[in-house]
Design a protein around this motif. Structure first.
Motif: not given
Length: 350
Positions: A124-125, A128, A160, A171, A173-174, A177-178, A180-181
């Motif tokens: 993920e990083i 980002l 985003y 979205y 950032q949280e 993250s969901t 992307l995962s």
């Protein structure tokens, strides 16, 4: 006279195949469509479909001199394909996965200015960091075709902006993250900086450079043309998504890429001359039909989005068929055993 066979999973003649048969017949050749189940190795005959007096008929033919492979291969037909390939040259060979093609392109010095950075989406990083670096990125599945499963992600203030076709999501950032995962990470996705292929009035574009082998096995340019998406809510353009097409590419560039039309045409001509020869050197088997999907921005920069192995879409059927017949005439006399073929999909290779 030569005999050309078109091998496919069914014997339904499309317009493209009918045109190919008629072009071949106009040159005093035989041409027919057949399936693996129609082949008799004992008598070396095939029950195929062709056109006679304007009607589609079924009759028995001798084995062809060249086989045009329509690429789809069923597991139960693998043995027939391999057995035919021992004695007859095949065309329309595969070029590999997108990842394999990108790896080959990265080693061709003459193409470096046309390539976009591509990286795997595993952490993920890294995604980002790429958004921070480029502001807008594009996420593509390795198995994507016709624009399926492609997302763009853009950072706007403290949110985003994620788009999928004409769907848009904002979205935190949280939430990103969901997303992307669940949708991207460990799903065989790659990311690249978003390349802005737009007209001067804001319409998204992608250009196709279609190249086929023809007379004496030499590469020839079939057509260079743009797809134009009139839906400004969509970040990508694909012919299968209803994009408009124009075949008056020079006029189109003069009107919508006003400052760099001549420069763009020179670069396209350079790609036509350099790309097929350099790309062919990366394969042990002969390629014969390549379609480059290109992005072009308002500064006149060109980026290679994708490379396809195939004769292109319907309106090019006649010039493609003419080039194919020219090439098959040459291949009949110049193909040397053992034939190098790469027509099997990955799941059928031993």
């Amino acid at each position: 006279m030569a005999i050309f066979g078109v091998l496919k999973p069914n014997k339904v003649l499309t317009d493209v195949e009918e045109i190919f048969i008629q072009v071949a017949q106009n040159r005093n050749h035989q041409a027919y469509v057949f399936t693996a189940k129609d082949v008799c190795f004992t008598s070396q005959t095939i029950l195929g479909k062709t056109i006679e007096h304007g009607k589609i008929i079924e009759k028995t033919f001798s084995f062809p001199d060249v086989i045009q492979n329509r690429l789809a291969v069923k597991a139960e037909d693998k043995e027939v394909y391999l057995k035919l390939a021992e004695i007859i040259p095949f065309t329309s060979n595969r070029i590999g996965t997108k990842k394999q093609v990108e790896a080959k392109l990265s080693t061709i010095a003459e193409l470096q200015e046309f390539l976009i950075e591509v990286q795997e989406c595993n952490v993920e990083i890294d995604i980002l960091n790429s958004i921070e670096k480029y502001n807008k990125i594009i996420l593509k599945p390795n198995s994507s075709n016709q624009g399926k499963g492609i997302y763009t992600v853009e950072k706007t203030a403290d949110q985003y902006h994620v788009k999928f076709l004409d769907e848009a999501f904002f979205y935190t950032q949280e939430e990103l993250s969901t997303f992307l995962s669940t949708k991207i990470l460990n799903k065989s996705y790659t990311l690249s900086p978003y390349f802005k292929s737009f007209t001067n009035n804001g319409l998204n574009t992608v250009f196709r450079l279609q190249i086929n082998r023809g007379t004496k096995g030499q590469w020839q340019l079939i057509k260079f043309f743009p797809y134009i998406n009139i839906n400004t809510d969509i970040d990508i353009t694909n012919g299968m998504q209803g994009a408009l097409i124009t075949t008056r590419e020079k006029l189109f560039l003069e009107q919508f890429y006003t400052q760099h039309a001549e420069e763009i045409l020179k670069k396209v001509n350079y790609l036509f001359k350099v790309f097929p020869l350099a790309f062919q050197k990366k394969y042990a088997w002969r390629l014969d039909s390549l379609g480059l999907d290109l992005g072009i921005d308002q500064a006149g920069n060109i980026a290679i989005f994708e490379v396809n192995a195939g004769p292109g879409i319907g309106f090019m059927a006649y010039p493609v068929a003419k080039a194919q017949v020219d090439y098959y005439e040459w291949l009949k006399d110049n193909a040397v055993k053992p034939f190098k073929n790469n027509f099997l999909p990955l799941n059928l290779r031993s």
